[in-house]
Design an enzyme around this catalytic site. Structure first.
Site, PDB file in Angstrom:
ATOM      1  N   PRO A   2       0.131   6.087   9.374  1.00  0.00           N
ATOM      2  CA  PRO A   2      -0.517   6.940  10.339  1.00  0.00           C
ATOM      3  C   PRO A   2      -1.149   6.089  11.404  1.00  0.00           C
ATOM      4  O   PRO A   2      -1.902   5.175  11.093  1.00  0.00           O
ATOM      5  CB  PRO A   2      -1.583   7.638   9.521  1.00  0.00           C
ATOM      6  CG  PRO A   2      -1.748   6.787   8.303  1.00  0.00           C
ATOM      7  CD  PRO A   2      -0.750   5.739   8.299  1.00  0.00           C
ATOM      8  N   GLU A   3      -0.827   6.403  12.622  1.00  0.00           N
ATOM      9  CA  GLU A   3      -1.469   5.758  13.753  1.00  0.00           C
ATOM     10  C   GLU A   3      -2.395   6.806  14.382  1.00  0.00           C
ATOM     11  O   GLU A   3      -2.636   7.850  13.784  1.00  0.00           O
ATOM     12  CB  GLU A   3      -0.397   5.254  14.734  1.00  0.00           C
ATOM     13  CG  GLU A   3       0.669   4.399  14.050  1.00  0.00           C
ATOM     14  CD  GLU A   3       1.699   3.828  15.012  1.00  0.00           C
ATOM     15  OE1 GLU A   3       1.381   3.641  16.196  1.00  0.00           O
ATOM     16  OE2 GLU A   3       2.843   3.578  14.587  1.00  0.00           O
ATOM     17  N   ARG A 116       1.491   4.188  -2.371  1.00  0.00           N
ATOM     18  CA  ARG A 116       1.458   2.717  -2.309  1.00  0.00           C
ATOM     19  C   ARG A 116       0.050   2.151  -2.489  1.00  0.00           C
ATOM     20  O   ARG A 116      -0.104   0.951  -2.708  1.00  0.00           O
ATOM     21  CB  ARG A 116       2.055   2.247  -0.980  1.00  0.00           C
ATOM     22  CG  ARG A 116       3.531   2.543  -0.897  1.00  0.00           C
ATOM     23  CD  ARG A 116       4.115   2.120   0.421  1.00  0.00           C
ATOM     24  NE  ARG A 116       4.240   0.686   0.537  1.00  0.00           N
ATOM     25  CZ  ARG A 116       4.720   0.061   1.604  1.00  0.00           C
ATOM     26  NH1 ARG A 116       5.079   0.756   2.659  1.00  0.00           N
ATOM     27  NH2 ARG A 116       4.821  -1.237   1.632  1.00  0.00           N
TER      28      ARG A 116
END
Length: 276
Positions: A2-3, A116
């Site tokens: 996510p940016e 992750r």
DNA sequence: CGTGCCCCCTGTCAGC
DNA sequence: TGCTGACAGGGGGCAC
């Protein structure tokens, strides 16, 4: 993952759902996701109430009030994190990798999910938040972020511009997708040294950054794989990416095949003809 | 101090 | 079918 546009989309979604909701209980299923002590985290949040939900760079910032005190729950989603609102009557499959679960009463939950586990959650007192906030660069979409600011900042660095854009201390919120897209739009090769970019080109980069970030927010972000909004929806900007992930496809401007290169440990995508 | 590289961790996909 | 290696939106730590 996510940016800035993805974090902004999640924040806007949660702002519609969380303010005023009380936290009945916090379950920490993956303690390695927390910065700080798990018992302190759980105890402080117990009976806390969510306030405004915002964003700083790629990070979500959730206000929590509790008996006259106020702290900020800062969530960095890493590569695969999701911050999902799950209503009592949700019928879709529950998250497969829950890391932290906040009970909101009435059977509703806020769930941090992260296969992750590169993401992190930290509950910050005001003073700590101010200190953390100061380590991040300016917000590229703020009205106060002017082309002149970018031009001056670039002058000091020998780094490749793509690496420079990814450095959160320089500018907050830009990641690999939007760095590549903005460099394409402004006609700059990703490996160009930051200080070799002249003022005219830097001004184009400033405009390109704001354009792609705004476009992506309008599309609710880019879902390549893991990213979802707070409601669990995918973002639709992926189909509109001009170069990212498009190795071998024709440049949208000149038709030359897009090239993928690797430096700084990550892929860069560019049109070898349009970006010099 | 600035910069580049490695690593954290899991899942997926291409190729054999 | 199943194994192996490459790769993925991020970022902290360390050596130079």
């Amino acid at each position: 993952m996510p940016e800035l546009p993805e974090a902004e989309t999640i924040a806007r979604g949660l702002q519609e759902l969380l303010p005023g909701r009380r936290i009945d209980e916090t379950e920490v299923l993956r303690a390695d996701l927390l910065i700080g002590s798990t018992p302190t985290f759980r105890k402080w949040l117990h009976s806390g109430t969510f306030g405004a939900i915002g964003r700083r760079g790629k990070n979500l910032v959730l206000e929590v009030a509790r008996s006259g005190d106020r702290r900020l729950l800062v969530v960095n989603l890493g590569m695969s994190g999701r911050l999902l609102f799950r209503a009592r009557d949700a019928t879709d499959a529950p998250p497969t990798h829950p890391g932290v679960r906040f009970s909101l009463g009435g059977g509703d939950f806020l769930i941090y999910h992260d296969p992750r586990r590169f993401g992190r959650l930290e509950l910050m007192p005001e003073s700590r938040f101010a200190q953390w906030n100061a380590t991040l660069g300016p917000e590229p979409l703020d009205a106060g972020f002017r082309a002149g600011d970018l031009i001056r900042a670039l002058a000091g660095s020998a780094s490749p511009i793509r690496s420079w854009l990814l450095d959160q201390r320089k500018i907050a919120g830009v990641g690999n997708i939007y760095a590549n897209e903005a460099l394409f739009l402004s006609g700059i090769d990703p490996q160009t040294s930051a200080r070799a970019i002249d003022a005219a080109r830097a001004k184009q980069l400033h405009g390109a950054l704001r354009k792609v970030l705004r476009e992506a927010i309008r599309a609710r972000g880019t879902t390549l794989r893991d990213y979802r909004t707070a409601q669990g929806w995918e973002g639709s900007y992926g189909g509109r990416l001009r170069v990212y992930g498009r190795e071998g496809e024709p440049c949208p401007t000149c038709g030359t095949p897009i090239v993928r290169t690797v430096f700084g440990g990550r892929s860069a995508y560019l049109c070898p003809r349009c970006q010099k």
